[in-house]
Scaffold this active site. Structure first.
Site, mmCIF file in Angstrom:
data_model
loop_
_atom_site.group_PDB
_atom_site.id
_atom_site.type_symbol
_atom_site.label_atom_id
_atom_site.label_comp_id
_atom_site.label_asym_id
_atom_site.label_seq_id
_atom_site.Cartn_x
_atom_site.Cartn_y
_atom_site.Cartn_z
ATOM 1 N N SER A 184 0.801 -1.224 0.000
ATOM 2 C CA SER A 184 0.000 0.000 0.000
ATOM 3 C C SER A 184 0.834 1.275 0.000
ATOM 4 C CB SER A 184 -0.944 -0.044 1.188
ATOM 5 O OG SER A 184 -1.873 0.993 1.097
ATOM 6 N N HIS A 185 0.725 2.070 1.069
ATOM 7 C CA HIS A 185 1.383 3.374 1.101
ATOM 8 C C HIS A 185 2.858 3.261 1.478
ATOM 9 C CE1 HIS A 185 -0.036 2.221 5.015
ATOM 10 N NE2 HIS A 185 0.894 2.985 5.553
ATOM 11 N N ASP A 239 -6.325 2.428 -2.946
ATOM 12 C CA ASP A 239 -7.508 2.410 -2.088
ATOM 13 C C ASP A 239 -7.659 3.670 -1.237
ATOM 14 O OD1 ASP A 239 -5.415 1.744 -0.433
ATOM 15 O OD2 ASP A 239 -6.313 -0.110 0.338
ATOM 16 N N ARG A 240 -6.612 4.512 -1.204
ATOM 17 C CA ARG A 240 -6.732 5.756 -0.428
ATOM 18 C C ARG A 240 -6.925 6.941 -1.358
ATOM 19 N NH1 ARG A 240 -2.485 5.719 4.577
ATOM 20 N NH2 ARG A 240 -2.802 3.550 5.178
ATOM 21 N N ASP A 250 -1.666 1.244 -3.780
ATOM 22 C CA ASP A 250 -2.585 0.244 -4.325
ATOM 23 C C ASP A 250 -3.960 0.809 -4.673
ATOM 24 O OD1 ASP A 250 -3.026 0.652 -1.587
ATOM 25 O OD2 ASP A 250 -3.934 -1.320 -1.333
ATOM 26 N N ASP A 278 -3.029 6.271 -3.350
ATOM 27 C CA ASP A 278 -1.835 5.640 -2.782
ATOM 28 C C ASP A 278 -1.321 4.484 -3.636
ATOM 29 O OD1 ASP A 278 -3.831 3.788 -2.213
ATOM 30 O OD2 ASP A 278 -2.916 3.177 -0.321
ATOM 31 N N LYS A 302 -11.667 -0.047 0.581
ATOM 32 C CA LYS A 302 -11.739 1.384 0.372
ATOM 33 C C LYS A 302 -11.314 1.651 -1.065
ATOM 34 C CE LYS A 302 -7.333 2.177 2.846
ATOM 35 N NZ LYS A 302 -6.961 0.961 3.583
HETATM 36 C C1 VG1 Z 1 -2.967 2.000 8.424
HETATM 37 C C2 VG1 Z 1 -4.132 2.944 8.631
HETATM 38 C C3 VG1 Z 1 -5.441 2.184 8.543
HETATM 39 C C4 VG1 Z 1 -5.516 1.457 7.198
HETATM 40 C C5 VG1 Z 1 -4.295 0.587 7.018
HETATM 41 C C6 VG1 Z 1 -4.259 -0.055 5.656
HETATM 42 O O1 VG1 Z 1 -2.954 1.022 9.441
HETATM 43 O O2 VG1 Z 1 -4.026 3.594 9.864
HETATM 44 O O3 VG1 Z 1 -6.513 3.079 8.698
HETATM 45 O O4 VG1 Z 1 -6.674 0.661 7.138
HETATM 46 O O5 VG1 Z 1 -3.111 1.355 7.163
HETATM 47 O O6 VG1 Z 1 -4.338 0.911 4.658
HETATM 48 P P1 VG1 Z 1 -1.998 1.116 10.723
HETATM 49 O O7 VG1 Z 1 -2.221 -0.160 11.476
HETATM 50 O O8 VG1 Z 1 -0.610 1.306 10.223
HETATM 51 O O9 VG1 Z 1 -2.456 2.328 11.477
HETATM 52 V V1 VG1 Z 1 -3.555 0.647 3.178
HETATM 53 O O10 VG1 Z 1 -3.987 1.857 2.145
HETATM 54 O O11 VG1 Z 1 -2.068 0.372 3.762
HETATM 55 O O12 VG1 Z 1 -4.125 -0.890 2.606
HETATM 56 CO CO CO Z 2 -3.639 1.355 0.285
#
Ligand code: VG1
Ligand code: CO
Length: 543
Positions: free
Chosen positions: A113-114, A281-282, A279, A277, A376
């Site tokens: 993801s990010h 989803d953000r 992938d 982001d 998302k």
């Molecule tokens: C983070 C965010 C959470 C989100 C998760 C996955 O998790 O706070 O809200 O659902 O990333 O998002 P954490 O445990 O690091 O706070 V993504 O766009 O990485 O799939």
């Molecule tokens: Co993501």
């Protein structure tokens, strides 16, 4: 085709976090690391025999190699069919949609993801189930258990498949369909939104910049925004997915999408700025001179969703993750629909969406989505904003100001303390937890504590209970501080402090958020004894 049954032994640490298993890429590339996790997943779901899967990822380094391994393992484990995005590319929401559309048994999404990508950065794998959503906690626990008991894995010996060639191929008895990553997703978006109205808005001179951050949404942005909706070429920037995301953090927030923020705060700002982001989803939404916090964005979208065709009949309910501000609760109350507070991570929204209790969901971390998929969805949120702008014919700033005037403003900010020694972070959380039972009624930094607990979620649909989801402390002044440890990092611990202050229904709505949050911030530092527990109160990232 020969099936290799390879003896293997458990590898420690394969416990999925907030969103799948994330590790350093080099760790995933170690012998049997990915293979063990995939085999454990097949074992945990009762085998792959005769099943249908979807596989794709965000294009980061090791994505294509990982897909070849998963395809060969799926074939060896008896899967009937796999749908793969061309070039190995599928955004997370597009993968969720394909699982639902093709009535697949599940899917593998390859992404961290990010988190940055590259051989020295991060990689990740997530398993989604039949409903298209991230595996719920019960299943991730089974997968983890299977990683601890694994003895062998199965993989076919065969040359790599051609992931560029659209259409059907076979791998032994298993068929593989390589599909355009955008096509079905775009069709879905066309059923949800008024594309004619948005097209007319662009035709009349409305301007936008969409920053795909060299990540997976580039092709989606080009096809949907510049293609179907007629936004001028050049609207999408950084639109070619790169294996290292151009060495950036593909995280759409004011820090990591700084170029976009600078443009939006300048005299040359287009009417809207948006980003997504790694992938897809953000999302980040910025108007001319007006950054919209994700918590506010969820609330504004909820209050205006009826302006888009898919939501014209209204919303069933609204869910938000616990650290997300209370702004969307106020909208739910006004609409007379249910509001739900879930732990962090999209997997907790699945049951609420499946059972029809909610239509929209959101997280403070820039995730918003609806019942159209079970993830998302960054571009979905951006398109809903565009649809609302096309109908209301106002600026982003005007819409947000109007929202605050109606509901009051929930000032909000998140402080991230990265790479904290795990034992220190655990000690801070432990000490804080120990104080909770006696906090209510006490005064901290001049504010009376209204309630204090460690969030525990009782899923109203399946009755499952998830404990220790974060410490939340609410004050009589309408302020709240939340502390939790991240479950997506790959190095040490990341401590997140979420701060919030409600203006009241007729309080000031034009303060600098950091000023409005000063009292609750100091109270949070005091309560957690942060300076002495982790040696600092300066966060690495403020969003
Ligand atoms: C983070 C965010 C959470 C989100 C998760 C996955 O998790 O706070 O809200 O659902 O990333 O998002 P954490 O445990 O690091 O706070 V993504 O766009 O990485 O799939
Ligand atoms: Co993501």
């Amino acid at each position: 085709m020969r099936i290799e049954v390879r003896p293997t032994t458990p590898i420690e640490g394969q416990k999925p976090g907030t969103s799948g298993l994330r590790k350093k890429t080099r760790v995933f590339m170690e012998r049997n690391y990915l293979e063990n996790f995939i085999q454990a997943t097949f074992d945990a779901i009762g085998g792959a025999s005769g099943k249908r899967f979807v596989v794709g990822g965000d294009g980061r380094y090791f994505n294509k190699d990982a897909i070849q391994i998963i395809l060969k393992m799926a074939a060896a484990n008896g899967a009937a069919h796999v749908t793969v995005g061309q070039g190995g590319i599928l955004s997370t929401p597009a993968a969720s949609h394909l699982i639902r559309l093709g009535k697949a048994d599940g899917g593998f999404i390859l992404s961290a993801s990010h988190n940055p990508g590259g051989i020295d950065e991060d990689f990740g794998v997530k398993y989604n189930g039949q409903n298209g959503g991230p595996a719920p906690e019960g299943l991730t626990a089974k997968i983890f258990d299977a990683t601890l008991n694994i003895k062998e894995l199965k993989i076919v010996e065969s040359p790599d498949l051609d992931l560029e060639a659209l259409g059907e191929q076979s791998l032994g008895a298993m068929s593989v369909n390589v599909v355009d990553p955008v096509h079905s997703y775009q069709e879905l978006m066309e059923t949800l939104f008024d594309f004619d109205a948005i097209r007319a808005m662009f035709a009349s001179g409305f301007t936008m910049r969409f920053d795909a951050m060299h990540a997976v949404t580039g092709p989606y942005g080009h096809a949907i925004l510049e293609g179907a909706l007629g936004a001028p070429k050049g609207t999408v920037v950084n639109g070619v997915p790169l294996e290292d995301f151009g060495k950036g953090h593909p995280d759409p927030n004011p820090i990591w999408a700084k170029d976009l923020m600078d443009l939006m705060m300048s005299g040359d700002a287009p009417d809207i700025g948006a980003a997504s982001d790694g992938d897809g989803d953000r999302n980040m939404i910025v108007g001319k001179g007006a950054y919209v916090t994700p918590s506010d964005s969820l609330a504004v979208l909820a209050a205006n969703a009826h302006l888009a065709p898919a939501y014209a009949k209204g919303l069933a309910g609204i869910a938000r993750s616990m650290p997300t501000s209370g702004a969307s609760d106020r909208v739910a109350e006004k609409l007379g629909v249910g509001s739900y507070e879930t732990p962090t991570g999209w997997k907790f929204f699945g049951n609420l969406l499946d059972s029809g209790k909610v239509t929209l969901c959101g997280e403070e971390s820039a995730g918003t989505g609806s019942d159209h998929v079970r993830e998302k969805d960054g571009l979905w949120a951006i398109l809903l904003w565009l649809n609302i702008l096309a109908v209301r014919k106002q600026t982003v700033k005007e819409i947000v100001m109007d929202h605050w005037q109606t509901f009051g403003r929930d000032y909000y900010s998140r402080y991230d303390f990265e790479a904290v020694a795990s034992d220190r972070a655990d000690a801070l959380m432990g000490t804080l937890r120990a104080k909770l039972p006696d906090l209510a009624g006490q005064s901290v930094n001049g504010m009376i504590v209204k309630s204090a607990d460690d969030f525990s979620y009782n899923d109203p649909v399946d009755g499952s209970v998830s404990r220790n989801q974060g410490v939340r402390i609410s004050f009589e002044t309408g302020a709240r501080a939340v502390f939790r440890l991240s479950g997506t990092g790959t190095e040490g611990a990341t401590l997140r402090l979420y701060l919030e202050q409600y203006s009241g229904s007729d309080g000031a709505i034009d303060l600098d958020p950091q000023v409005a949050l000063e009292n609750v911030r100091n109270a949070a530092f005091d309560l957690s004894d942060m300076q002495s527990m982790i040696g600092r109160i300066e966060p690495d990232v403020i969003t």
